[in-house]
Design a protein around this motif. Structure first.
Motif, PDB file in Angstrom:
ATOM      1  N   THR A  79       0.806  -1.224   0.000  1.00 18.29           N
ATOM      2  CA  THR A  79       0.000   0.000   0.000  1.00 18.29           C
ATOM      3  C   THR A  79       0.841   1.277   0.000  1.00 18.29           C
ATOM      4  OG1 THR A  79      -0.241   0.052   2.415  1.00 18.29           O
ATOM      5  CG2 THR A  79      -1.908  -1.180   1.172  1.00 18.29           C
ATOM      6  N   VAL A  80       2.187   1.151  -0.043  1.00 17.95           N
ATOM      7  CA  VAL A  80       3.060   2.327  -0.100  1.00 17.95           C
ATOM      8  C   VAL A  80       2.913   2.978  -1.472  1.00 17.95           C
ATOM      9  CG1 VAL A  80       5.444   3.165  -0.088  1.00 17.95           C
ATOM     10  CG2 VAL A  80       4.732   1.414   1.549  1.00 17.95           C
ATOM     11  N   VAL A  81       2.604   4.290  -1.480  1.00 19.36           N
ATOM     12  CA  VAL A  81       2.441   4.998  -2.750  1.00 19.36           C
ATOM     13  C   VAL A  81       3.388   6.190  -2.894  1.00 19.36           C
ATOM     14  CG1 VAL A  81       0.055   4.261  -3.120  1.00 19.36           C
ATOM     15  CG2 VAL A  81       0.512   6.357  -1.809  1.00 19.36           C
ATOM     16  N   GLY A  82       4.116   6.543  -1.833  1.00 24.31           N
ATOM     17  CA  GLY A  82       5.046   7.653  -1.938  1.00 24.31           C
ATOM     18  C   GLY A  82       5.833   7.867  -0.663  1.00 24.31           C
ATOM     19  N   CYS A  83       6.850   8.724  -0.744  1.00 26.36           N
ATOM     20  CA  CYS A  83       7.637   9.069   0.433  1.00 26.36           C
ATOM     21  C   CYS A  83       8.389  10.371   0.185  1.00 26.36           C
ATOM     22  CB  CYS A  83       8.602   7.959   0.818  1.00 26.36           C
ATOM     23  SG  CYS A  83       9.949   7.698  -0.350  1.00 26.36           S
ATOM     24  N   MET A  84       8.868  10.962   1.250  1.00 29.43           N
ATOM     25  CA  MET A  84       9.742  12.123   1.173  1.00 29.43           C
ATOM     26  C   MET A  84      10.398  12.329   2.528  1.00 29.43           C
ATOM     27  SD  MET A  84       7.268  15.490   1.246  1.00 29.43           S
ATOM     28  CE  MET A  84       8.608  16.609   0.982  1.00 29.43           C
ATOM     29  N   GLY A 111      -0.267  12.038 -10.204  1.00 31.61           N
ATOM     30  CA  GLY A 111      -1.414  12.805 -10.678  1.00 31.61           C
ATOM     31  C   GLY A 111      -2.642  12.663  -9.803  1.00 31.61           C
ATOM     32  N   GLN A 112      -2.492  12.076  -8.617  1.00 35.28           N
ATOM     33  CA  GLN A 112      -3.623  11.851  -7.725  1.00 35.28           C
ATOM     34  C   GLN A 112      -3.547  12.705  -6.451  1.00 35.28           C
ATOM     35  OE1 GLN A 112      -4.152   7.609  -7.060  1.00 35.28           O
ATOM     36  NE2 GLN A 112      -3.489   7.159  -9.142  1.00 35.28           N
ATOM     37  N   GLY A 113      -2.604  13.639  -6.397  1.00 36.86           N
ATOM     38  CA  GLY A 113      -2.486  14.516  -5.240  1.00 36.86           C
ATOM     39  C   GLY A 113      -1.623  13.987  -4.111  1.00 36.86           C
ATOM     40  N   ILE A 114      -0.973  12.863  -4.314  1.00 36.80           N
ATOM     41  CA  ILE A 114      -0.157  12.248  -3.257  1.00 36.80           C
ATOM     42  C   ILE A 114       1.054  13.111  -2.926  1.00 36.80           C
ATOM     43  CG2 ILE A 114       1.241  10.227  -2.657  1.00 36.80           C
ATOM     44  CD1 ILE A 114      -0.831   8.641  -4.477  1.00 36.80           C
ATOM     45  N   ALA A 115       1.718  13.652  -3.933  1.00 35.06           N
ATOM     46  CA  ALA A 115       2.868  14.519  -3.681  1.00 35.06           C
ATOM     47  C   ALA A 115       2.451  15.741  -2.874  1.00 35.06           C
ATOM     48  CB  ALA A 115       3.520  14.953  -4.995  1.00 35.06           C
ATOM     49  N   SER A 116       1.309  16.310  -3.192  1.00 36.55           N
ATOM     50  CA  SER A 116       0.817  17.477  -2.448  1.00 36.55           C
ATOM     51  C   SER A 116       0.553  17.138  -0.987  1.00 36.55           C
ATOM     52  CB  SER A 116      -0.457  18.026  -3.099  1.00 36.55           C
ATOM     53  OG  SER A 116      -0.185  18.488  -4.407  1.00 36.55           O
ATOM     54  N   VAL A 117       0.018  15.966  -0.729  1.00 41.52           N
ATOM     55  CA  VAL A 117      -0.248  15.541   0.657  1.00 41.52           C
ATOM     56  C   VAL A 117       1.073  15.315   1.396  1.00 41.52           C
ATOM     57  CG1 VAL A 117      -1.258  13.703   2.077  1.00 41.52           C
ATOM     58  CG2 VAL A 117      -2.513  14.589   0.115  1.00 41.52           C
ATOM     59  N   LEU A 118       2.051  14.723   0.733  1.00 36.77           N
ATOM     60  CA  LEU A 118       3.365  14.534   1.345  1.00 36.77           C
ATOM     61  C   LEU A 118       4.017  15.874   1.675  1.00 36.77           C
ATOM     62  CD1 LEU A 118       4.634  11.558  -0.817  1.00 36.77           C
ATOM     63  CD2 LEU A 118       4.606  11.581   1.688  1.00 36.77           C
ATOM     64  N   ILE A 119       3.968  16.807   0.733  1.00 35.92           N
ATOM     65  CA  ILE A 119       4.545  18.138   0.967  1.00 35.92           C
ATOM     66  C   ILE A 119       3.853  18.810   2.149  1.00 35.92           C
ATOM     67  CG2 ILE A 119       4.752  20.476   0.017  1.00 35.92           C
ATOM     68  CD1 ILE A 119       5.188  19.110  -2.745  1.00 35.92           C
ATOM     69  N   GLU A 120       2.544  18.722   2.199  1.00 36.36           N
ATOM     70  CA  GLU A 120       1.793  19.318   3.305  1.00 36.36           C
ATOM     71  C   GLU A 120       2.220  18.722   4.645  1.00 36.36           C
ATOM     72  OE1 GLU A 120      -2.820  19.688   4.825  1.00 36.36           O
ATOM     73  OE2 GLU A 120      -2.442  19.278   2.711  1.00 36.36           O
ATOM     74  N   ALA A 121       2.403  17.408   4.695  1.00 38.67           N
ATOM     75  CA  ALA A 121       2.830  16.751   5.942  1.00 38.67           C
ATOM     76  C   ALA A 121       4.226  17.218   6.350  1.00 38.67           C
ATOM     77  CB  ALA A 121       2.803  15.236   5.771  1.00 38.67           C
ATOM     78  N   ALA A 122       5.134  17.305   5.395  1.00 42.04           N
ATOM     79  CA  ALA A 122       6.506  17.739   5.699  1.00 42.04           C
ATOM     80  C   ALA A 122       6.530  19.191   6.143  1.00 42.04           C
ATOM     81  CB  ALA A 122       7.407  17.538   4.487  1.00 42.04           C
ATOM     82  N   GLU A 123       5.810  20.044   5.447  1.00 41.90           N
ATOM     83  CA  GLU A 123       5.811  21.457   5.811  1.00 41.90           C
ATOM     84  C   GLU A 123       5.125  21.698   7.152  1.00 41.90           C
ATOM     85  OE1 GLU A 123       4.695  23.919   2.467  1.00 41.90           O
ATOM     86  OE2 GLU A 123       6.794  23.805   1.855  1.00 41.90           O
TER      87      GLU A 123
END
Length: 165
Positions: A79-84, A111-123
């Motif tokens: 279920t892992v779809v991204g990381c940062m 293209g599903q907004g996952i990067a945006s959610v990761l950035i939001e969590a990091a910031e």
């Protein structure tokens, strides 16, 4: 999105999934800049993934962590779809300047907004400690992927490059 810990690091399949996703994503982004016979790229080793995950054990006091995005509630390798990563105080920035980077989203999930959610969590994690945040990504002028990424960061996300490309 969760901050990685030794619990995730203890699962060899989890470590392998994160490592493969990161290395594959980095390879895809630079493959046309590499020698034609080079068919892979190692951005992170297994040991580096384990180290980054385990850093989260310090909780809010952790200087550097690896954020991991999952699809659904189950925290399983499949279920892992991204990381940062995010860091309160890297050794190369001035005092009070945090950093995030290593932003990767599985190619099939882009293209599903996952990067945006990761950035939001990091910031969100860095906001309480840092007065400014530095982002890092590899950029090659004239390289289509680099130009697209820079455009996404600067136009879509609203970041600005202070050092030029």
């Amino acid at each position: 999105v969760v901050v990685g810990t030794s619990k995730l690091a203890a699962d060899p399949a989890m470590v392998e999934r994160i490592m493969a996703m990161v290395n594959s994503s980095y390879y895809e982004s630079i493959k046309d800049l590499l020698h034609p016979r080079q068919t892979s790229y190692e951005r992170l080793s297994r040991e580096e993934v384990v180290d980054r995950l385990e850093m989260g054990d310090a909780g809010p006091r952790a200087n550097r962590v690896l954020h991991v995005a999952f699809r659904g509630e189950a925290l399983e390798p499949s279920t892992v779809v991204g990381c940062m990563s995010s860091t309160h105080q890297p050794p190369w920035t001035e005092q009070g300047c945090g950093h995030w980077g290593l932003l990767v989203v599985d190619k099939s999930c882009q293209g599903q907004g996952i990067a945006s959610v990761l950035i939001e969590a990091a910031e969100l994690r860095l906001a309480g400690v840092c007065r400014e945040i530095q982002i890092e990504y590899e950029f090659t002028s004239g390289h289509a992927y680099s130009e697209r990424l820079a455009n996404w960061y600067e136009e879509r996300c609203g970041f600005r490059c202070v050092n030029g490309h």
